[in-house]
Motif scaffolding. Structure first.
Motif, mmCIF file in Angstrom:
data_model
loop_
_atom_site.group_PDB
_atom_site.id
_atom_site.type_symbol
_atom_site.label_atom_id
_atom_site.label_comp_id
_atom_site.label_asym_id
_atom_site.label_seq_id
_atom_site.Cartn_x
_atom_site.Cartn_y
_atom_site.Cartn_z
ATOM 1 N N GLU A 12 76.070 -42.999 21.502
ATOM 2 C CA GLU A 12 74.810 -43.509 22.026
ATOM 3 C C GLU A 12 74.506 -44.933 21.545
ATOM 4 O O GLU A 12 73.432 -45.467 21.854
ATOM 5 C CB GLU A 12 73.669 -42.578 21.610
ATOM 6 N N THR A 13 75.445 -45.518 20.796
ATOM 7 C CA THR A 13 75.148 -46.815 20.195
ATOM 8 C C THR A 13 75.689 -48.008 20.969
ATOM 9 O O THR A 13 75.451 -49.148 20.571
ATOM 10 C CB THR A 13 75.728 -46.897 18.761
ATOM 11 N N ALA B 250 63.782 -58.115 15.404
ATOM 12 C CA ALA B 250 64.287 -57.049 16.270
ATOM 13 C C ALA B 250 65.775 -56.774 16.046
ATOM 14 O O ALA B 250 66.182 -55.605 15.976
ATOM 15 C CB ALA B 250 64.006 -57.380 17.735
ATOM 16 N N PRO B 251 66.643 -57.802 15.921
ATOM 17 C CA PRO B 251 68.059 -57.496 15.675
ATOM 18 C C PRO B 251 68.291 -56.723 14.380
ATOM 19 O O PRO B 251 69.222 -55.921 14.292
ATOM 20 C CB PRO B 251 68.712 -58.887 15.612
ATOM 21 N N ALA B 252 67.458 -56.946 13.373
ATOM 22 C CA ALA B 252 67.586 -56.185 12.126
ATOM 23 C C ALA B 252 67.247 -54.719 12.359
ATOM 24 O O ALA B 252 67.917 -53.817 11.831
ATOM 25 C CB ALA B 252 66.674 -56.780 11.052
ATOM 26 N N ASP B 253 66.224 -54.459 13.159
ATOM 27 C CA ASP B 253 65.867 -53.073 13.466
ATOM 28 C C ASP B 253 66.948 -52.400 14.301
ATOM 29 O O ASP B 253 67.225 -51.207 14.144
ATOM 30 C CB ASP B 253 64.528 -53.030 14.196
ATOM 31 N N LEU B 254 67.591 -53.153 15.180
ATOM 32 C CA LEU B 254 68.679 -52.593 15.981
ATOM 33 C C LEU B 254 69.896 -52.291 15.104
ATOM 34 O O LEU B 254 70.607 -51.305 15.343
ATOM 35 C CB LEU B 254 69.047 -53.550 17.112
ATOM 36 N N ASN B 255 70.164 -53.130 14.099
ATOM 37 C CA ASN B 255 71.212 -52.804 13.130
ATOM 38 C C ASN B 255 70.905 -51.479 12.446
ATOM 39 O O ASN B 255 71.790 -50.637 12.257
ATOM 40 C CB ASN B 255 71.320 -53.907 12.067
ATOM 41 N N LEU B 256 69.668 -51.298 12.068
ATOM 42 C CA LEU B 256 69.233 -50.061 11.412
ATOM 43 C C LEU B 256 69.455 -48.864 12.327
ATOM 44 O O LEU B 256 69.964 -47.811 11.893
ATOM 45 C CB LEU B 256 67.758 -50.180 11.038
ATOM 46 N N LEU B 257 69.094 -49.011 13.600
ATOM 47 C CA LEU B 257 69.255 -47.918 14.556
ATOM 48 C C LEU B 257 70.730 -47.587 14.749
ATOM 49 O O LEU B 257 71.115 -46.406 14.776
ATOM 50 C CB LEU B 257 68.606 -48.292 15.883
ATOM 51 N N ALA B 258 71.582 -48.607 14.892
ATOM 52 C CA ALA B 258 73.015 -48.369 15.071
ATOM 53 C C ALA B 258 73.593 -47.629 13.874
ATOM 54 O O ALA B 258 74.368 -46.673 14.019
ATOM 55 C CB ALA B 258 73.746 -49.689 15.293
#
Length: 314
Positions: A278-279, A259-267
């Protein structure tokens, strides 16, 4: 509640284990200088850590991937497999290490031997998708026929429909840089979007494809590279970002191991889309667990992450 303890960070750092405390401890020990008997101790630690995941295929895949990467320069994988030749985890681990080495070198020394390890492990633990995930990576690296790759993909999804690693492997296999085309990749993304729950381990496939397209356009240079931000104003990109912001920010929205990797991607995607405001909550949830990709598309990943995190906070 997860049975796996999570790291609370004191600041941004590159942390392949993300928020998995026990995985981080074993990874650091695998990186330590070799001492007499150290190899045997490391094997025991890897074996125990992977056994503890049980049938949590998502956590198991994450731990295999991180440990295989750090063990690739050493003989830990071979030592384990020779010590326990009938242990399926040892067979999978050696195959994954060979895949990592092949990825770094651009070719595998003996893909057949690595594949045989996967097949043997699959026979011993028929319910486990992990040997098939490694086999999919091998087929991708050797540019196998789509017929063979699809057969392995079906084996994985029959056991673990939302397997994150497998979805990302297929996304890249279908890219124009590898064995597919832009249309094949978009068709895959459309299928994933229609089937995968928005908070499943494979939920970041569409955002990954968008960032890949961003990187492809930037690398191409010219006017398109100068106007690359326009890609993020298209309906597909706006919808993907809005969905991720809405679904992933909910309590319990993202619980899978990466999940933290996906959140890095989103940011990263929000920054590239010109939506840094929005980040703030996304950066907070990342909690300092920085991933090299996609920040390394901009430069030094830790510096880029820290810069944008500070800019958002200000």
């Amino acid at each position: 509640m997860s049975l796996f303890r999570r790291i609370r960070s004191s600041g941004p750092s590159l942390r392949p284990e993300l928020d998995d405390v026990e995985l981080g401890r074993v990874r650091r020990q695998l990186k330590s200088p070799g001492l007499p008997g150290q190899n045997s101790i490391q094997v025991d630690q890897v074996e125990r850590l992977l056994r503890e995941t049980g049938t949590d295929w998502d956590r198991r895949g994450h731990r295999f991937a991180v440990l295989a990467e750090v063990a690739a320069p050493s003989s830990v994988a071979r030592t384990w497999r020779l010590r326990r030749p009938q242990n399926p985890d040892a067979q999978i681990f050696e195959a994954w290490v060979e895949l990592i080495r092949g990825g770094h070198a651009g070719r595998m020394e003996d893909p057949r031997s690595a594949a045989d390890n996967c097949y043997r492990a699959a026979e011993l633990v028929p319910e486990d998708p992990t040997p098939w995930v490694v086999l999919l990576g091998i087929l991708r690296l050797i540019r196998a026929e789509s017929r063979d790759t699809l057969a392995v993909w079906n084996e994985i999804t029959a056991r673990d429909p939302w397997n994150r690693e497998a979805h990302l492997q297929m996304l890249r296999y279908l890219s124009p840089e590898e064995c597919g085309s832009r249309s094949a990749q978009l068709n895959f993304v459309d299928t994933v979007r229609s089937l995968v729950p928005p908070t499943a381990p494979a939920a970041a496939v569409e955002l990954t494809a968008l960032v890949d397209e961003h990187a492809r356009t930037t690398a191409g240079g010219g006017v398109e590279a100068l106007l690359v931000r326009r890609q993020w104003t298209h309906a597909r990109a706006v919808s993907a970002l809005d969905t991720a912001l809405r679904e992933w920010s909910r309590p319990g929205g993202l619980e899978h191991a990466a999940a933290p990797a996906d959140l890095n991607l989103l940011a990263f995607a929000l920054v590239q889309a010109g939506r840094p405001g929005e980040t703030a909550e996304v950066f907070r949830r990342i909690d300092g667990a920085v991933t090299p990709w996609p920040w390394n598309l901009l430069g030094d990943p830790l510096q880029e992450f820290t810069y944008w995190q500070s800019r958002v906070a200000a």
